[in-house]
Design an enzyme around this catalytic site. Structure first.
Site, PDB file in Angstrom:
ATOM      1  N   PHE A 149      44.217  -8.294  -2.072  1.00 23.03           N
ATOM      2  CA  PHE A 149      43.287  -7.674  -1.119  1.00 23.03           C
ATOM      3  C   PHE A 149      41.838  -7.994  -1.419  1.00 23.03           C
ATOM      4  O   PHE A 149      40.989  -7.909  -0.537  1.00 23.03           O
ATOM      5  CB  PHE A 149      43.485  -6.147  -1.113  1.00 23.03           C
ATOM      6  CG  PHE A 149      42.754  -5.443  -2.241  1.00 23.03           C
ATOM      7  CD1 PHE A 149      41.420  -5.093  -2.096  1.00 23.03           C
ATOM      8  CD2 PHE A 149      43.375  -5.161  -3.453  1.00 23.03           C
ATOM      9  CE1 PHE A 149      40.721  -4.482  -3.134  1.00 23.03           C
ATOM     10  CE2 PHE A 149      42.689  -4.552  -4.492  1.00 23.03           C
ATOM     11  CZ  PHE A 149      41.359  -4.216  -4.327  1.00 23.03           C
ATOM     12  N   LYS A 173      51.064 -15.357   3.113  1.00 25.31           N
ATOM     13  CA  LYS A 173      51.406 -13.924   3.155  1.00 25.31           C
ATOM     14  C   LYS A 173      50.226 -13.199   2.504  1.00 25.31           C
ATOM     15  O   LYS A 173      50.152 -13.042   1.292  1.00 25.31           O
ATOM     16  CB  LYS A 173      52.695 -13.680   2.374  1.00 25.31           C
ATOM     17  CG  LYS A 173      53.497 -12.467   2.789  1.00 25.31           C
ATOM     18  CD  LYS A 173      52.745 -11.145   2.736  1.00 25.31           C
ATOM     19  CE  LYS A 173      52.573 -10.554   1.379  1.00 25.31           C
ATOM     20  NZ  LYS A 173      51.615  -9.405   1.339  1.00 25.31           N
ATOM     21  N   GLU A 176      48.437  -6.812   2.723  1.00 24.27           N
ATOM     22  CA  GLU A 176      48.585  -5.923   3.896  1.00 24.27           C
ATOM     23  C   GLU A 176      47.415  -4.943   4.010  1.00 24.27           C
ATOM     24  O   GLU A 176      47.305  -4.224   4.991  1.00 24.27           O
ATOM     25  CB  GLU A 176      49.929  -5.190   3.837  1.00 24.27           C
ATOM     26  CG  GLU A 176      50.174  -4.298   2.624  1.00 24.27           C
ATOM     27  CD  GLU A 176      50.736  -5.044   1.402  1.00 24.27           C
ATOM     28  OE1 GLU A 176      50.257  -6.169   1.105  1.00 24.27           O
ATOM     29  OE2 GLU A 176      51.628  -4.488   0.733  1.00 24.27           O
ATOM     30  N   ARG A 177      46.524  -4.902   2.980  1.00 22.52           N
ATOM     31  CA  ARG A 177      45.378  -3.984   3.048  1.00 22.52           C
ATOM     32  C   ARG A 177      44.296  -4.489   4.000  1.00 22.52           C
ATOM     33  O   ARG A 177      43.606  -3.700   4.640  1.00 22.52           O
ATOM     34  CB  ARG A 177      44.728  -3.825   1.667  1.00 22.52           C
ATOM     35  CG  ARG A 177      45.678  -3.534   0.564  1.00 22.52           C
ATOM     36  CD  ARG A 177      45.592  -2.092   0.112  1.00 22.52           C
ATOM     37  NE  ARG A 177      46.661  -1.828  -0.826  1.00 22.52           N
ATOM     38  CZ  ARG A 177      47.882  -1.409  -0.497  1.00 22.52           C
ATOM     39  NH1 ARG A 177      48.200  -1.171   0.757  1.00 22.52           N
ATOM     40  NH2 ARG A 177      48.800  -1.214  -1.417  1.00 22.52           N
ATOM     41  N   SER A 226      48.063  -8.758  -9.110  1.00 23.92           N
ATOM     42  CA  SER A 226      48.113  -8.086 -10.412  1.00 23.92           C
ATOM     43  C   SER A 226      49.159  -8.767 -11.314  1.00 23.92           C
ATOM     44  O   SER A 226      50.089  -9.411 -10.829  1.00 23.92           O
ATOM     45  CB  SER A 226      48.470  -6.613 -10.204  1.00 23.92           C
ATOM     46  OG  SER A 226      49.698  -6.521  -9.514  1.00 23.92           O
ATOM     47  N   CYS A 281      38.485 -10.026 -10.029  1.00 25.85           N
ATOM     48  CA  CYS A 281      39.209 -10.437 -11.234  1.00 25.85           C
ATOM     49  C   CYS A 281      38.256 -11.038 -12.259  1.00 25.85           C
ATOM     50  O   CYS A 281      38.611 -11.218 -13.406  1.00 25.85           O
ATOM     51  CB  CYS A 281      40.300 -11.430 -10.892  1.00 25.85           C
ATOM     52  SG  CYS A 281      39.637 -13.002 -10.367  1.00 25.85           S
ATOM     53  N   GLU A 384      43.422  -2.963 -17.028  1.00 29.60           N
ATOM     54  CA  GLU A 384      42.450  -3.426 -16.022  1.00 29.60           C
ATOM     55  C   GLU A 384      42.165  -2.235 -15.110  1.00 29.60           C
ATOM     56  O   GLU A 384      43.066  -1.759 -14.397  1.00 29.60           O
ATOM     57  CB  GLU A 384      43.044  -4.580 -15.203  1.00 29.60           C
ATOM     58  CG  GLU A 384      42.103  -5.080 -14.131  1.00 29.60           C
ATOM     59  CD  GLU A 384      42.726  -6.149 -13.230  1.00 29.60           C
ATOM     60  OE1 GLU A 384      43.889  -6.001 -12.817  1.00 29.60           O
ATOM     61  OE2 GLU A 384      42.029  -7.128 -12.934  1.00 29.60           O
TER      62      GLU A 384
HETATM   63  P1  NAD Z   1      48.895  -6.834  -5.935  1.00 27.92           P
HETATM   64  O1  NAD Z   1      49.616  -7.457  -7.074  1.00 27.92           O
HETATM   65  O2  NAD Z   1      49.156  -5.415  -5.631  1.00 27.92           O
HETATM   66  O3  NAD Z   1      49.217  -7.634  -4.572  1.00 27.92           O
HETATM   67  C1  NAD Z   1      49.106  -9.028  -4.492  1.00 27.92           C
HETATM   68  C2  NAD Z   1      50.099  -9.541  -3.456  1.00 27.92           C
HETATM   69  O4  NAD Z   1      51.433  -9.227  -3.878  1.00 27.92           O
HETATM   70  C3  NAD Z   1      49.926  -8.908  -2.081  1.00 27.92           C
HETATM   71  O5  NAD Z   1      50.087  -9.895  -1.095  1.00 27.92           O
HETATM   72  C4  NAD Z   1      51.031  -7.860  -2.031  1.00 27.92           C
HETATM   73  O6  NAD Z   1      51.513  -7.639  -0.723  1.00 27.92           O
HETATM   74  C5  NAD Z   1      52.114  -8.465  -2.897  1.00 27.92           C
HETATM   75  N1  NAD Z   1      52.906  -7.439  -3.596  1.00 27.92           N
HETATM   76  C6  NAD Z   1      52.505  -6.217  -3.990  1.00 27.92           C
HETATM   77  N2  NAD Z   1      53.511  -5.560  -4.603  1.00 27.92           N
HETATM   78  C7  NAD Z   1      54.568  -6.389  -4.603  1.00 27.92           C
HETATM   79  C8  NAD Z   1      55.914  -6.284  -5.103  1.00 27.92           C
HETATM   80  N3  NAD Z   1      56.329  -5.194  -5.735  1.00 27.92           N
HETATM   81  N4  NAD Z   1      56.730  -7.337  -4.939  1.00 27.92           N
HETATM   82  C9  NAD Z   1      56.318  -8.455  -4.321  1.00 27.92           C
HETATM   83  N5  NAD Z   1      55.054  -8.604  -3.827  1.00 27.92           N
HETATM   84  C10 NAD Z   1      54.190  -7.590  -3.968  1.00 27.92           C
HETATM   85  O7  NAD Z   1      47.333  -7.108  -6.179  1.00 27.92           O
HETATM   86  P2  NAD Z   1      46.094  -6.541  -5.356  1.00 27.92           P
HETATM   87  O8  NAD Z   1      45.932  -5.086  -5.667  1.00 27.92           O
HETATM   88  O9  NAD Z   1      46.172  -6.963  -3.944  1.00 27.92           O
HETATM   89  O10 NAD Z   1      44.902  -7.375  -6.028  1.00 27.92           O
HETATM   90  C11 NAD Z   1      44.231  -6.965  -7.196  1.00 27.92           C
HETATM   91  C12 NAD Z   1      44.756  -7.689  -8.413  1.00 27.92           C
HETATM   92  O11 NAD Z   1      44.644  -9.100  -8.224  1.00 27.92           O
HETATM   93  C13 NAD Z   1      43.961  -7.399  -9.664  1.00 27.92           C
HETATM   94  O12 NAD Z   1      44.845  -7.252 -10.745  1.00 27.92           O
HETATM   95  C14 NAD Z   1      43.086  -8.624  -9.851  1.00 27.92           C
HETATM   96  O13 NAD Z   1      42.664  -8.883 -11.159  1.00 27.92           O
HETATM   97  C15 NAD Z   1      44.009  -9.682  -9.366  1.00 27.92           C
HETATM   98  N6  NAD Z   1      43.280 -10.889  -8.985  1.00 27.92           N
HETATM   99  C16 NAD Z   1      43.401 -11.983  -9.804  1.00 27.92           C
HETATM  100  C17 NAD Z   1      42.705 -13.137  -9.497  1.00 27.92           C
HETATM  101  C18 NAD Z   1      42.839 -14.356 -10.367  1.00 27.92           C
HETATM  102  O14 NAD Z   1      42.480 -15.446  -9.939  1.00 27.92           O
HETATM  103  N7  NAD Z   1      43.359 -14.222 -11.575  1.00 27.92           N
HETATM  104  C19 NAD Z   1      41.885 -13.189  -8.375  1.00 27.92           C
HETATM  105  C20 NAD Z   1      41.805 -12.057  -7.559  1.00 27.92           C
HETATM  106  C21 NAD Z   1      42.505 -10.909  -7.882  1.00 27.92           C
END
Ligand code: NAD
Length: 499
Positions: A149, A173, A176-177, A226, A281, A384
């Site tokens: 998101f 994909k 969804e937020r 994450s 991140c 984090e």
């Molecule tokens: P998230 O892991 O909740 O979601 C990321 C994606 O995974 C979304 O598209 C979501 O729909 C999907 N998802 C969520 N739960 C799932 C599940 N149980 N099974 C399968 N798919 C699932 O992350 P977020 O809250 O959207 O983003 C924040 C996180 O992303 C933070 O931890 C941040 O550090 C990380 N991030 C990392 C980078 C990097 O380059 N390392 C860059 C941006 C963000």
């Protein structure tokens, strides 16, 4: 209520699963739309469409494909304000920061205009008697990206631009937020001349992700989110024989040496720690001053700055430092971690938990928090937080400071502030972290370099964008060729006739 569907075969389509997720305006706390959550059948249909479109797209010469990227860059510039407004409305970040989100993606699109050069293979003349050897980089077919998101414009573009410029078709994909901007980007790609089906956007949750991970036609998956989900996606995608690069969470340390310019370091910490409400991140979430005098002076400089942070909705204009958190759950989680930090004995120097935004009492706002005397065994140090919370961990020596990021499970970004070249050089060389800043707090590499963390911040062996982006979305074929000799055996003086 506005319904957001998917983008398949060059147009927006309604969801058919009957399942939806609420999309909030984080500043007001109101539900402003509902986004469709794709079923397995909808993923199958999108992939079939992408596979059909990919054949013609791969056969289009690289220069023509690059021209689509060129036009796309123009259109992003044309629609910059519109994109940033839609982004702020769903994410909550300030308007200038939302523009930055679009621009950091645009820069990768710009880099991808040079795709023909990056896709060139290698050639060895005379590898053996009469033998030439050459390699070519070919697209994988249908590939997918699953994105978070916090950068709903930048990270989708980091994924689909190199993939599409290389001749793949792409299933995105997004989170969804905040699903509106990814669909707007797909519409702009169509307007730029991309054939229908080469970029499909399917909205969804875990079911859509699982359908992507298990789909036989999808050859590669790029993920950002994450760490637990990154690990899950990496394990399932690779078990199914796909290429995967999965980037996860972070805990970024900034070391402040006694010789650093403390005013500069404090300003850097405020921007990098609290910008985008800490939902980056590459946010700095741990400051490590070296020596008691440095720590005391730093806390003295930081405290009034944290107290003076300007918080508000993106509609308040440029004069806001950061906006609300993305959801009510995220707000509760961050406040809960601050409570825990207090219980564990860290000193909460500035407490932003009770902040309320006048006129936006239902928004997901909180004030900046500053902790001192944080230690490595505390949950607020290990986890984090992903909120506007900066922890100060005091170290007595450079070696003690270095040991903190070295032994932390995350390895995304880090920085050192010093005037001493030797210390900076030692730090850059010894640290086990993917992106390092020297007097630069958020060292996000530019589009023509690559972006990627180490340890639990990144799974897979290639980084995002830059040359690695093209390597990830293509595979190498090597041809060894020998042509029988004949025609050059002797000159023929009579007119050639059929033999
Ligand atoms: P998230 O892991 O909740 O979601 C990321 C994606 O995974 C979304 O598209 C979501 O729909 C999907 N998802 C969520 N739960 C799932 C599940 N149980 N099974 C399968 N798919 C699932 O992350 P977020 O809250 O959207 O983003 C924040 C996180 O992303 C933070 O931890 C941040 O550090 C990380 N991030 C990392 C980078 C990097 O380059 N390392 C860059 C941006 C963000």
């Amino acid at each position: 209520m506005q319904k957001i569907g998917h983008f398949i075969d060059g147009k927006q389509v309604e969801g058919t699963s009957g399942r939806y997720s609420d999309v909030f305006n984080p500043a007001t706390g109101e539900v402003q739309a509902q986004v469709a959550l794709a079923s397995q059948e909808e993923i199958d249909a999108a992939v079939a469409n992408a596979a059909a479109a990919q054949v013609g797209w791969a056969a289009t010469n690289p220069q023509r494909r690059a021209r689509v990227m060129m036009k796309f860059v123009d259109l992003l510039n044309r629609d910059m304000d519109k994109l940033a407004e839609a982004l702020s409305r769903e994410h909550g970040k300030t308007f200038p920061d939302a523009k930055g989100d679009v621009i950091r993606g645009l820069e990768v699109a710009e880099f991808c205009i040079g795709a023909p050069h990056l896709l060139k293979g290698e050639f060895t003349e005379g590898a053996g008697p009469g033998i030439d050897m050459y390699s070519m980089r070919q697209p994988l077919g249908v590939v997918a990206g699953i994105t978070p998101f916090n950068f709903p414009a930048m990270i989708p573009m980091w994924k689909f631009c190199p993939a599409i410029a290389s001749g793949n078709s792409f299933i995105l994909k997004p989170s969804e937020r905040d699903p509106s901007v990814p669909i707007m980007l797909a519409e702009l790609m169509m307007e730029a001349g991309l054939p229908a089906g080469v970029l499909n956007v399917v909205n969804g949750d875990k079911s859509a992700v699982d359908a992507i991970l298990d789909h036989d036609t999808i050859q590669a998956v790029g993920f950002v989110g994450s760490t637990p989900i990154a690990q899950y996606v990496y394990a399932r995608a690779t078990a199914n024989g796909k290429r995967a690069q999965c980037f996860g969470g972070a805990k970024n340390h900034m070391i402040i040496m006694p010789d650093a310019d403390l005013d500069q370091a404090a300003d850097a910490l405020i921007g990098a720690g609290y910008g985008a409400a800490g939902e980056r991140c590459m946010a700095v979430s741990v400051a490590v001053p070296v020596g008691e005098a440095t720590a005391n002076a730093l806390i003295e400089k930081l405290t009034p700055k944290v107290e003076a942070l300007k918080i508000g909705p993106y509609t308040a204009g440029d004069d806001v430092d950061f906006g609300p958190l993305v959801t009510k759950e995220a707000l509760a989680r961050v406040k809960g971690l601050v409570d825990q930090g207090v219980k564990e004995g860290a000193k909460l120097v500035v407490d932003g938990r009770d902040f309320s935004m006048q006129g936006y009492e239902n928004g997901f706002f909180m004030g900046g928090c500053l902790f001192d005397n944080v230690t490595r065994d505390m949950e607020i140090y290990k986890t984090e937080i992903f909120g506007p919370v900066l922890s100060v961990v005091r170290a007595q020596t450079y070696e003690e400071a270095l040991e903190l990021p070295l032994s932390h499970e995350y390895g995304n970004g880090t920085a050192i502030f010093t005037r001493d070249g030797d210390t900076a050089r030692d730090f850059a060389s010894r640290i086990n972290i993917g992106m390092v800043g020297i007097n630069v707090p958020i060292p996000v590499p530019l589009a023509y370099h690559t972006f990627g963390g180490w340890k639990k911040s990144g799974f897979g062996d290639l980084n995002q964008h830059g040359p690695d982006g093209f390597k990830f979305y293509t595979r190498t074929k090597t041809v060894t060729s020998r042509w029988p000799s004949g025609v050059k055996d002797g000159a023929e003086f009579s007119i050639p006739t059929m033999k």
